[in-house]
Design an enzyme around this catalytic site. Structure first.
Site: not given
Length: 603
Positions: A147, A242
């Site tokens: 995120g 991520s």
């Protein structure tokens, strides 16, 4: 609520069409007597294979912009872990909140809860056979959500719930405990300023990087209490996507992690679409701007009445409502990890990340890879900036120099041609040319409506930016020895996830976009996918199953494939099983643009 505290989003509580919310009154409960923590009550899965202890508070936060403290005891009224917990307050993001990338609605829990002081929780999913003592010393895996360090909630967002993955480990006779660790994000997790540095010194605690220290405390909690769940605390695999992969990478290369073997938090790691070089450490003067923006927005302009702060700017910001903090429009390139002198003794280039990863004395191995179209994450960047600047070459040149150095920046034209962007390759590289092209383009829009850019051109540009910011980094870290560098014998297992998104929502449909691997990994979207029209259900199910099994096997210490090979999963036309080949054969068959990745990273 006036200051700080909680946010709920009942307006987003739209029931899922395929999986009902659990009724906590009738869901089977399971109480386990932990030797250190005492009785803990979780939720047992309907098939009896797993027990999930939800939202265990692993750390506490005394006030905003302070370091968290490990929580090692629970009061009698804190032993019910049957309900999903709070996530860190954050700006709205449709991918996480609305399930935009996997059907357009959330998986349970469908209502969001946010609280800056209750968000440091982890969800622990344990095979029932392990709790019963039938299996002992089993491995554990700790998930760190992605995120961009600004969004996310791990298991609290449903898609990343590990129940089905843990059940799969039981069926494969490789029972594995899985934990999903939440942490503070955005300004609540990564704000820093000179004032905060000075306050931290007075309080005798590290300055800034609150979100990373939260993750450290989450893994320290696991180290302390996993044995009581019949798990081996020395056999933990960290895995994340991520920003989660970036944090894990930092926990491998950081000064703090490498100065003492006791600071080792896990044995092996899986880095999905990210490493520390993707989001470099910033200096204090770079990050001070975020603090100044928050202060000017909410205190100097007296948007909110702040009383009794006596010139203490940190105290003033602590009195601003939390929703106002997270809704403040801060530059996206701010709120990076901060060069604090404790976690991070230096800023790390890609080469530094590679060197320090392989010199880490306690790391047994890593598995790392990417999705075929990582550049999808830059679609908004293209639409908002690149599509409006006919000559973006100065922007590209600056980015290449910042990431890889001046020699690579000088190769811009050749790199652009690798991505069939010949028109841009022929344009000059200068600040004046880029600014002038933007002004002229804007002037044209005042007279004539702009023509939409072709989807093909949009994808080519995002492919190029994805190679600059993701693919080339992963390639160099995985293939470090090919650059003539020696490394300690830390095996690196490289993979590509090529599976495309079967859901009809744009811009995700039929793309192997950033984050698509998460949709398949945890097996939670399988039911939805099976109901889609026009999809190869057998291929979809096989791909998801084979991904989950490979992660479980790696967490159990099994070698996925030979080090000099690459694993490929979900490529269109395959049968959903892992294909293992060489980089060169894969490049020839699937057009990875390996030459461009090499050019980007070979200085």
């Amino acid at each position: 609520m006036e200051f700080g505290g909680s946010i709920t989003t009942p307006d987003l509580a739209v029931p899922s069409t395929d999986t009902p919310q659990l009724d906590y009154a009738v869901t089977p409960r399971y109480t386990f007597d932990h030797p250190l923590l005492g009785q803990l009550t979780g939720v047992q899965s309907p098939d009896g294979k797993t027990v999930q202890f939800r939202a265990i508070q692993y750390a506490t936060v005394s006030e905003r912009f302070r370091q968290s403290k490990l929580k090692v005891e629970f009061a009698d009224d804190e032993r019910d872990f049957t309900k999903y917990g709070y996530s860190c307050p954050q700006a709205y993001n449709a991918v996480f909140v609305d399930g935009l990338a996997y059907g357009g609605s959330r998986l349970p829990p469908v209502a969001s809860q946010y609280d800056e002081f209750k968000c440091l929780n982890l969800t622990l999913t344990v095979p029932t056979c392990v709790l019963e003592g039938k299996k002992k010393g089993v491995p554990a895996m700790g998930w760190v959500h992605g995120g961009a360090l600004k969004f996310g909630g791990g298991a609290n967002y449903g898609l990343e719930d590990a129940s089905k993955l843990v059940a799969m480990s039981v069926d494969a006779d490789q029972p594995t405990i899985m934990a999903a660790v939440n942490y503070r994000v955005g300004a609540l997790g990564f704000l820093i300023s000179q004032e905060l540095v000075e306050e931290a010194e007075r309080n005798g605690e590290p300055a800034g990087n609150f979100g990373i220290w939260d993750v450290i405390h989450g893994f320290q909690w696991l180290q302390k209490f996993l044995p009581g769940f019949n798990s081996d605390k020395d056999n933990v695999t960290a895995f994340g996507e991520s920003a989660g992969a970036i944090i894990i990478s930092y926990l491998i290369i950081s000064s703090w992690a490498q100065e003492e073997k006791e600071n080792a938090l896990f044995k092996r790691a899986i880095l999905q679409s990210g490493d520390a070089s993707v989001m470099p450490v910033h200096k204090l003067e770079e990050e001070q701007a975020a603090f100044e923006t928050l202060y000017k927005t909410h205190v100097s302009r007296i948007v909110y009445p702040v009383k009794s702060w006596n010139g203490d700017r940190v105290a003033a910001l602590r009195k601003v409502p939390v929703q106002a903090i997270v809704d403040t429009n801060l530059a996206f390139m701010l709120l990076h990890p901060f060069l604090d002198g404790k976690l991070f003794g230096q800023s790390y280039t890609l080469d530094d990340v590679c060197k320090r990863t392989y010199q880490c004395s306690w790391l047994e191995s890593i598995m790392l890879g990417d999705c075929a179209y990582e550049g999808s994450v830059f679609l908004k960047l293209y639409d908002s900036i690149l599509a409006r600047v006919p000559n973006p070459n100065y922007i590209f040149s600056l980015q290449l120099e910042r990431m890889f150095g001046p020699k690579v920046a000088a190769k811009l034209a050749e790199l652009l041609r690798h991505y069939n962007l010949d028109h841009y390759a022929d344009l000059p590289v200068s600040k004046f040319a880029t600014i002038a092209s933007g002004i002229i383009e804007y002037a044209k829009t005042l007279v004539v409506a702009p023509m939409p850019h072709s989807e093909e051109k949009r994808k080519k540009m995002c492919d190029f930016v994805g190679a600059v910011c993701f693919h080339s980094h992963t390639y160099k870290l995985a293939r470090w020895e090919r650059y003539g560098e020696k490394k300690r014998d830390v095996p690196a297992y490289y993979y590509h996830f090529d599976k495309t998104n079967p859901f009809p929502q744009e811009p995700y449909h039929n793309q192997s976009h950033h984050y698509v691997d998460v949709i398949h990994l945890f097996q939670n979207a399988n039911e939805r996918i099976s109901k889609l029209e026009g999809v190869d259900v057998e291929f979809e199910a096989s791909t998801a199953k084979n991904m989950g099994l490979k992660w479980i096997e790696y967490g159990n210490g099994k070698v996925p494939w030979e080090q000099d090979k690459v694993g490929i999963l979900g490529h269109p036309g395959s049968d959903g099983s892992w294909q293992v080949t060489t980089d060169e054969e894969d490049d020839a068959a699937n057009n990875r643009k390996l030459a461009a990745w090499w050019m980007l990273t070979d200085e």
